[in-house]
Every structure is written in C-alpha cells, then in structure tokens.
Enzyme design. Structure first.
Site, PDB file in Angstrom:
ATOM      1  N   GLY A 208      52.818-145.818-126.125  1.00 52.55           N
ATOM      2  CA  GLY A 208      51.811-145.015-126.816  1.00 52.55           C
ATOM      3  C   GLY A 208      52.405-143.835-127.554  1.00 52.55           C
ATOM      4  O   GLY A 208      52.167-143.643-128.746  1.00 52.55           O
ATOM      5  N   ALA A 209      53.188-143.031-126.848  1.00 51.99           N
ATOM      6  CA  ALA A 209      53.755-141.834-127.458  1.00 51.99           C
ATOM      7  C   ALA A 209      54.813-141.261-126.523  1.00 51.99           C
ATOM      8  O   ALA A 209      54.909-141.665-125.371  1.00 51.99           O
ATOM      9  CB  ALA A 209      52.675-140.783-127.705  1.00 51.99           C
ATOM     10  N   MET A 210      55.576-140.298-127.027  1.00 56.54           N
ATOM     11  CA  MET A 210      56.675-139.743-126.239  1.00 56.54           C
ATOM     12  C   MET A 210      56.757-138.235-126.431  1.00 56.54           C
ATOM     13  O   MET A 210      56.727-137.752-127.557  1.00 56.54           O
ATOM     14  CB  MET A 210      57.974-140.447-126.653  1.00 56.54           C
ATOM     15  N   GLU A 211      56.895-137.530-125.298  1.00 57.76           N
ATOM     16  CA  GLU A 211      56.763-136.073-125.267  1.00 57.76           C
ATOM     17  C   GLU A 211      58.036-135.302-125.578  1.00 57.76           C
ATOM     18  O   GLU A 211      58.185-134.160-125.128  1.00 57.76           O
ATOM     19  CB  GLU A 211      56.269-135.665-123.877  1.00 57.76           C
ATOM     20  N   ASN A 212      58.980-135.838-126.364  1.00 55.13           N
ATOM     21  CA  ASN A 212      60.222-135.125-126.673  1.00 55.13           C
ATOM     22  C   ASN A 212      59.952-133.655-126.985  1.00 55.13           C
ATOM     23  O   ASN A 212      59.014-133.329-127.695  1.00 55.13           O
ATOM     24  CB  ASN A 212      60.901-135.755-127.890  1.00 55.13           C
TER      25      ASN A 212
ATOM     26  N   HIS B 180      47.760-135.614-123.723  1.00 56.62           N
ATOM     27  CA  HIS B 180      48.748-136.043-122.728  1.00 56.62           C
ATOM     28  C   HIS B 180      50.157-135.556-123.094  1.00 56.62           C
ATOM     29  O   HIS B 180      50.836-134.917-122.286  1.00 56.62           O
ATOM     30  CB  HIS B 180      48.721-137.563-122.601  1.00 56.62           C
ATOM     31  N   GLU B 181      50.581-135.843-124.305  1.00 50.50           N
ATOM     32  CA  GLU B 181      51.957-135.472-124.697  1.00 50.50           C
ATOM     33  C   GLU B 181      52.089-133.955-124.765  1.00 50.50           C
ATOM     34  O   GLU B 181      53.117-133.398-124.387  1.00 50.50           O
ATOM     35  CB  GLU B 181      52.340-136.113-126.034  1.00 50.50           C
TER      36      GLU B 181
HETATM   37  N1  TRP Z   1      56.728-140.561-121.306  1.00 49.80           N
HETATM   38  C1  TRP Z   1      55.864-141.300-122.185  1.00 49.80           C
HETATM   39  C2  TRP Z   1      54.456-140.826-121.867  1.00 49.80           C
HETATM   40  O1  TRP Z   1      53.911-141.119-120.836  1.00 49.80           O
HETATM   41  C3  TRP Z   1      55.960-142.776-121.989  1.00 49.80           C
HETATM   42  C4  TRP Z   1      56.921-143.497-122.860  1.00 49.80           C
HETATM   43  C5  TRP Z   1      56.942-143.481-124.188  1.00 49.80           C
HETATM   44  C6  TRP Z   1      57.914-144.413-122.499  1.00 49.80           C
HETATM   45  N2  TRP Z   1      57.900-144.332-124.660  1.00 49.80           N
HETATM   46  C7  TRP Z   1      58.514-144.888-123.638  1.00 49.80           C
HETATM   47  C8  TRP Z   1      58.369-144.874-121.308  1.00 49.80           C
HETATM   48  C9  TRP Z   1      59.542-145.824-123.620  1.00 49.80           C
HETATM   49  C10 TRP Z   1      59.389-145.809-121.280  1.00 49.80           C
HETATM   50  C11 TRP Z   1      59.968-146.261-122.433  1.00 49.80           C
HETATM   51  O2  TRP Z   1      53.873-140.090-122.566  1.00 49.80           O
HETATM   52 ZN    ZN Z   2      53.292-139.299-119.977  1.00 51.38          ZN
END
Ligand code: TRP
Ligand code: ZN
Length: 862
Positions: free
Chosen positions: A266-270, A302-303
């Site tokens: 879905g998305a990633m919290e970098n 969430h992010e």
């Molecule tokens: N940390 C991310 C979230 O929950 C999840 C996530 C995004 C992820 N891309 C990923 C986990 C790739 C494993 C691999 O918001």
């Molecule tokens: Zn998350």
C-alpha cells in the site's frame, strides 16, 4: 521436495544478538542510470563488542566494484564474498569503509531495493531491501545518520528526492545534476528512500501546534496533480489529529509523498519521504469510489502516524514488527473513526479479523502477533501482525482507558525516543505508567490462534437472578499445540434492565461467571460489544432474542453483530437441510421497517441490510461446503428481493439524489441506495431501466461501479455492453481499469477463464505491475469462489500457473497470491487432493523463491 529446498533456514527470535558494530554515519552517492547505477557507500563504523573481529555485511543481487578500508583499496583476498554477504576481519575499533556496487534498476522486477519503472527510480527497503543497494548491517537496530547525493540527467529526472533536508543542488560539468540530502534523525536503513523522476507536484504548508511551518509536497504522475488534493487535505487532518489526540508533532521541515504505480504494497513510511501505491493517493469523485477515498485517508494517516510509532521509536528486530504496525493500525483506525461513521468503521475492521485473520489463524501459516521464526520476512506482513496486533493494542486501551493509555504512550516516548525496542518494552511502559500488572496480558504476544468464548445463561426466577457462565478455550494451531487462557476485556450491556449502560468485565481465567441481581426474566445480555476482544463468540440465543438486540441495543455494532449471528444460524440450517431455508418473518419486518425509516446513520443501515459475503460464512465451517454456501446466499438474496420488492424501490428512490463529494451523509446515502439497487437488480421486471439509468447518469464512480456490479450479480443481459462501454471510457486511467479487470475476473460464469486469458493480453495489463496482477487474480480467487473452487480443478490450476509465472518476476507478490491454496485441509476430499497436487507442483519447482516455498512447505507439512 528437493534436498536443497528442505535445508532452507529459519531465523529465530530466540537467536537474537545485539549488533557487534554500529554504523555511525552512512553517506550514499547514487549515479543513477536505468541499466548501470553505481552506488558509493561511505560508512563510519565503530566496534561495540571488542571480542568480535569479523564484520559481516549483508548484500544480495549486487555487483561489488570495490572496497576501501580506512582509505586503502582492498584486494579480493582481503575479504570473503558470497551471494548473501561480504565479510572482513577488522582490527580497529573505528574505521571507515567505502563500498562501490553496481545495480541494474531496470532489471529489478521484484520491486525491492532500487528499481526503475515508468521512467522513475524508486526504492523500497523494508524489510530487507537495503541490502540490494549496498552491503550493510541490514537490521532495524542499527541506526545511522544518513546523507545521500543523487546524480542524474536533469532533463529526464528533474526531481531528485531523498530523506530529510535538501542541503545542496548543483549542475555538474558533464551536464548532470547533483542534489544532496541530509536526514538529521538517525534511522535504520529500512527507512531510507530515494526517488528520481518527473512529476506533477502539489504543495502546501502546515502550521504545527507549536507554530513551526512544514512544507507538504506531493509528487504524482504527470497530468494527475488534481487527483492528489484529497490526499493532501487528509494529510493535514492526520497531522492535526495526532497533535490533538496523542500530542505528537511532526519533526522535519518537509514532508514528501510520492505516488507510483509500480509498488508491492500500500505505502511506505520512509522518513520524510513516503512512497505510496498510486491507488492510495489519486482519487476524484469521477474515478474513485467512496471506499477508495476512505482508504486514501486511512493510509495517508497510517504512514504519517508511523513517524512517531515506527520511525522515532523503531523495532529492535523484525519479530517485533507488530510494535510499529499493530500500534499504527490502531492509531489509523482511531483517526478514521473520528473522520467518518464510527460504527461502520468498527464493522469493517471486525470483518477483516473475522474473515482474513481468523482464516490465517486456522491455516498452516498461523503465527502469534510476534512471530518466533521466519524464513522470509516479507511473508509476515500479515493480518495477524497488523490487524490482530491492532486489536491487542485496542484491548490495552480498553483495559487502561484513554487517559491511562495516553500516559503509557508518553512514558514509552520518554523512555525510547530514538531507540529500537521490543513489544515487551511497549507493554512495560503501559504497565509502569498505570501501575497495573500486565504479565498475563502479554500472552497475546506469544500465543497464536483464535479463542472461542462461550456464554451460557441461567435465570433463577425466585431470586430474580441472572447468571452468565463464560468459558474460553483456544484450539491448537499449526504452530502451537498448547494454549493458555488469555486476558479478555468483555464489554456488555443488559437489555431490559435498569443497568442499561455498557460495562466492562475482565476475564482472566478459563472460566468465569457474572451474576445480575434483581432483573426480569426478559433481561437480555449483549456480550462483546464493539468486539472488545478478538474471539469467536458462542451462545444459544434464539432468532427472536437476536432480532431484539438488533432493534434495541444502544451500541450500533452490537445491533449489526446480532444480525450477523442470525445470518450464520440461518445459513447453517440451509446447508444442513440441503434445500431452501425460508427466512423468518421477523427479518422481513425488521428490514421493511429499516427501508421505510432508515437509521440516522445511513451507512450502518446499509450494513444491516446486507447478506454477509461468502468469506464470512465460509470461515465458520470445516470442511467448507462451498457450493451449499453459495446456493444459500443466492437463495437468501432472492427471498429478500422478492418479498421486499416495493420497499427496496421506495428506499432507492428516497436516496436517489446525492451530491458527488465525499462527505459522511453522501457516503451513507450512496451506500444505502446501492444496497437497494443490489436487490432490485435481482428482480427481472425492473432490471433494465433502473440499472441503465444509474449507470448512465452516475455522478460518481461509486454509483457507476455499483450499477455494474448489480448488473453482473443480477445476470442482466445488457451487462456485457455496459462493460464494453466502461472499458472504452476509462482506457486512459489504469486505476479505473483495475476495477474493470476485477469485475471481469469475478464473473461467476465459466466464461471467466477465457476472459482472464484475454485480460492478460490487454495492452494495459503487465505481469510486472502488482496492481494489474492483483486486480485480476485477487478478484478471481477472493471474489469468485464458485469458479475458483471448481471441482474440475481448473481454478486451482490457473492460480498455480499464475504463481509460477509471477514468482520469476516478483516473489513477494507471488507469495501473497498463493495464500488461498494453503488451507487445503479445510475442504472436502476432492478439493483437498486437487489443492494438494497444486501445492506439490509449486514445492517441486526448481528455483522457487523462499517467499513461496515457506508457505507451500508449511501447507504440505500440515
Ligand atoms: N511499512 C509499510 C506500512 O505498513 C508496509 C510496507 C510497504 C512493506 N512496502 C513494503 C512491507 C514492502 C514489506 C515490503 O505502512
Ligand atoms: Zn505500517
């Protein structure tokens, strides 16, 4: 299974050792090119454990160009290199290491590490993708100060983004541009990100509670800028909400969100640079449904919330994933609940638990929210870790109350800001801030499985006393035979008595009883309001009692839940009888009433008027009688549509006019209207006009798609013409085409196999793009149970072929898709042998990924 396959190792929580080295700073230089990117990593390293002389850095799919130790170039016999690591013996306590690696981002179809798709460079480092960029201590408890220089052609890649603050930008003599970024917060490498490409941008400013100004910047595909404004406003709402509810403020001058169409999740919290799947950023009323809008707001939240729960305080090791994910899902659920219909939000969250999570607990992949062994970490981003994890946090909140919970949060940040910690550290902070012993509660972190809570009533007429006997028992799971009693917070209410407000009983042992004095024989306990503990509830309530709860309970969730119990009971009777089961008059009366006088919460009304989906019913059977369930659902829907034909139409017409914008009242109205349409479409006489009209006149995607779905489910002969029209009209918009792909793949007709073949040839379909693949195959496996579970095995064979094809391209996505094959033991013997053969075909394949292998081998061993 081959010997090679059997020897694949698990990593264990019990083997955790703290790192022997720390990486104080990490300076990365990327010379970006789709087929030949050179990465220079300059690491300042310190030895923490003087007894350790070997430094082992992880690395995968890398071409090592050179290594310098304290400024000296090493030769190949100064280090050991294999396909997973780079090892060297080090004498110094502090030293620098400069490592050059070469990458081919364009060939990276796994979408982990640095990849190139749609003319854009993008990274995904969680969980263990950073080791595909350079050799490193790729573990979340190694926190480092990152800086990065991005070098690329400015014509093709005008935007060069990374975490933190932009500290330098200049043109090089060769015409390339260099942009340098510095992140002032130490972080684990899984939070590193870079993005390079050309985008439409949308920006704004946000004033924090303490008066600082934050630049908000969205980067989206060219031409899509206007579709990001809802996400931008959602971000502002999330920032404000986190200040007000949790007292947490954003900590950098800039917050960037990039939307890309090629993304595994879905998305990633970098840190400071979120990367999103474009479907969770780009919405407009014309192209996205109300559900899409909801998802955008909740995932943006969430992010953003991860910035504190995940980034400022992170995980010691990946077994602790629920530390950040369970807590952050809890926070995003609370945010969503404050933004829309609280009851329907809770219903949706509970549905996820009751279908997907209970199914996972009953499957070969069962694991506690803090798993103890893992082959491929990517397989543990699960509904158990995320959603059951959030339920566990919610129970803490219920036990401690809002004030106590917030005190625990403050202590958690006081103690652990800037650290990598464990789930135990979190519970300890909650315990210490509240002086409550949470020892028994911690079992939720180590025990998998779904507790069954049974409730028995007895009434003593002479003493006017009602006694509830409660019993809990957790059946064994694939990973754990022995189970202990858990702490269950049970919210309840007593209908028809003076004590009408909701109360809390905390059950801590296998058995307990509750007595109520001075109550009438008609007093009716409503147990597990708001789903206050993630358990299966067993009771002996009659239809009449359940319908009474559905009409009288003050808790909206409890009303809906009572009706769910009814449906399950009726379906079980239908399946047992093997023929049509006539729905009781009480239900028709109740529905008639709702349709003529909907509740103020129209969205809840729509939920009450729904026949549960296949997945809800299936989860309650073992073995799962696929065909009987599907037949009964069809029959229930038919009975409702015919008996209440006039009422559906009346209500439909009452709710017809809605303004297109995403606001609670409009959303509720559309939900109710489209529920009515679903039933109207089952009536041959009014199909045509109503469906065609709604499809043609729709002012939102919600309404247009609802018309298409109703037409499909109602077997409307004009359906295919409408689909053709829709496909042509939305050719230019892949996110809408995904809905069209999904609708095709959920066609309950055998023709679906030819259709799927054609979809895979569509010029907008790509095996490289997870959104396209999921659109087709997720719909087929999850929304088309009749065809997927065919007794000739054609559905299983199609999925198996697909998983094989995809595993060579993107193992992470392949492993997610394989899930429906794993629970083979829950079906009849014919389906069992078909599924088993499919699993064996996968396990025996040479070169199958760890991702798919871990799941398939567990399934076969079960
Ligand atoms: N940390 C991310 C979230 O929950 C999840 C996530 C995004 C992820 N891309 C990923 C986990 C790739 C494993 C691999 O918001
Ligand atoms: Zn998350």
């Amino acid at each position: 299974m081959s010997a090679e396959a059997l020897s694949r190792p698990f990593k264990r929580l019990a083997d955790y050792l703290p790192p022997a080295f720390s990486i104080e700073s990490t300076d990365l230089t990327f010379e970006l090119d789709p087929v030949n990117t050179v990465v220079t990593a300059e690491l300042q390293i310190r030895r923490l454990d003087s007894k350790v002389v070997e430094l082992c850095l992880q690395g995968q799919q890398l071409e090592l160009l050179s290594v310098q130790y304290k400024g000296h170039l090493l030769s190949a016999d100064d280090y050991q290199l294999d396909d997973k690591s780079l090892r060297l013996t080090v004498q110094d306590d502090r030293f620098s290491l400069v490592i050059k690696t070469r990458l081919q981002p364009q060939a990276n179809t796994a979408l982990e590490g640095l990849y190139y798709a749609n003319n854009t460079f993008c990274t995904q480092c969680e969980a263990e993708g950073f080791q595909r960029i350079t050799y490193y201590l790729d573990r979340p408890d190694v926190l480092s100060l990152f800086s990065s220089s991005l070098i690329a052609d400015p014509q093709q890649y005008p935007f060069l983004l990374s975490n933190g603050n932009k500290v330098e930008q200049r043109e090089l003599t060769d015409g390339r541009r260099l942009v340098r970024w510095q992140d002032p917060f130490p972080k684990p490498c899984y939070l590193f990100a870079l993005v390079a490409g050309d985008f439409d941008t949308l920006s704004s400013e946000y004033q924090t509670a303490s008066g600082r100004t934050v630049q908000l910047e969205f980067y989206v595909e060219k031409g899509q800028g206007s579709k990001a404004s809802f996400a931008l406003e959602s971000l502002k709402r999330a920032m404000r909400w986190d200040e007000e509810r949790f007292g947490l403020e954003y900590d950098l001058e800039r917050y960037m969100v990039v939307a890309v169409d090629f993304f595994n999740m879905g998305a990633m919290e970098n840190k400071g640079l979120n990367v999103f799947n474009s479907k969770y950023v780009l919405v407009s009323e014309a192209s996205a449904t109300d559900k899409d809008f909801f998802n955008v707001e909740s995932i943006i939240g969430h992010e953003y919330f991860h910035n504190w729960t995940g980034n400022r305080v992170t995980c010691r090791d990946w077994f602790q994933l629920s530390l950040k994910e369970g807590l952050t899902v809890f926070r995003d659920q609370e945010f969503s609940r404050d933004m829309g219909s609280a009851t329907v939000n809770r219903i949706d969250a509970v549905q996820v638990i009751r279908t997907a999570q209970f199914a996972e607990d009953a499957s070969p992949m069962a694991h506690p929210i803090r798993p103890e062994q893992v082959m491929e970490m990517n397989n543990f981003y699960t509904v158990t870790v995320y959603d059951k994890g959030a339920e566990v946090i919610r129970m803490l909140h219920t036990l401690l109350g809002e004030a106590g919970f917030q005190a625990g949060m403050r202590l958690y940040f006081q103690r652990h800001d800037g650290q990598a910690v464990t789930c135990d550290d979190f519970v300890q902070a909650m315990q210490d801030a509240n002086q409550q012993d949470l020892t028994a509660f911690r079992r939720w972190y180590q025990q998998s499985g779904t507790p069954v809570l049974s409730v028995k009533r007895s009434y003593d007429a002479d003493r006017r006393q009602l006694t509830l006997t409660l019993q809990q028992k957790t059946p064994p799971t694939a990973d754990q035979a022995q189970k202990q009693p858990l702490v269950l917070p049970i919210r309840y209410q007593l209908l028809g008595s003076k004590r009408s407000s909701s109360e809390l009983f905390v059950m801590t042992s296998a058995q307990a009883s509750l007595t109520f004095d001075n109550v009438e024989a008609t007093a009716l306990p409503v147990v597990l309001e708001d789903f206050s503990a993630p358990v299966r509830l067993q009771h002996d309530y009659s239809d009449a009692e359940l319908l009474r709860i559905a009409t009288e309970a003050s808790n909206g969730f409890a009303r809906w839940d009572a009706l769910q119990s009814c449906w399950l009971g009726w379906l079980q009777q239908a399946v047992a009888k093997g023929e049509s089961y006539e729905l009781p008059e009480g239900l028709f009366d109740f529905y008639q009433q709702l349709l003529h006088q909907p509740l103020t919460d129209l969205a809840l009304t729509a939920e009450l008027l729904k026949v549960p989906d296949y997945a809800v019913f299936a989860e309650n059977f073992s073995p799962i009688p696929v065909d009987a369930i599907l037949d009964a659902i069809t029959d229930f829907r038919r009975q409702l549509s015919q008996r209440l034909a006039g009422a559906w139409l009346h209500c439909y017409q009452q709710q017809r006019q809605t303004t297109p914008d995403y606001h609670e009242t409009n959303v509720g109205q559309r939900a109710l209207k489209n529920r009515c349409l679903e039933f109207l479409a089952l009536l041959p006489e009014c199909n045509k006009t109503v469906l065609e009209q709604q499809y043609r006149n729709a002012n939102t995607m919600t309404d247009q798609l609802a018309a298409l779905k109703a037409a499909q489910q109602g077997g409307y002969p004009g359906f295919h013409t409408l689909m053709e029209d829709f496909g042509k009209a939305w050719q230019h918009d892949v996110l809408v085409l995904d809905k069209w792909f999904g609708l095709h793949a959920s066609n309950p007709d055998p023709a679906v196999f030819a259709q799927i073949e054609a979809l895979c040839q569509h010029d907008k379909f790509s095996w490289q793009n997870p959104n396209r693949v999921r659109a087709v195959f997720h719909a087929f496996t999850m929304l088309n149970p009749g065809q997927f579970h065919r007794l000739d095995g054609r559905g299983y064979a199609l999925l198996t072929d697909t998983v094989i094809q995809l595993d060579g391209i993107n193992p992470q996505v392949a492993a997610r898709l394989v899930t429906p094959l794993l629970s083979w033991k829950r079906f009849d013997t014919e389906r069992q042998s078909l599924l088993r053969a499919a699993l064996e075909r996968l396990a025996d394949r040479a070169g199958i990924s760890d991702d798919v292998f871990e799941k398939v081998s567990k399934a076969l061993a079960s």
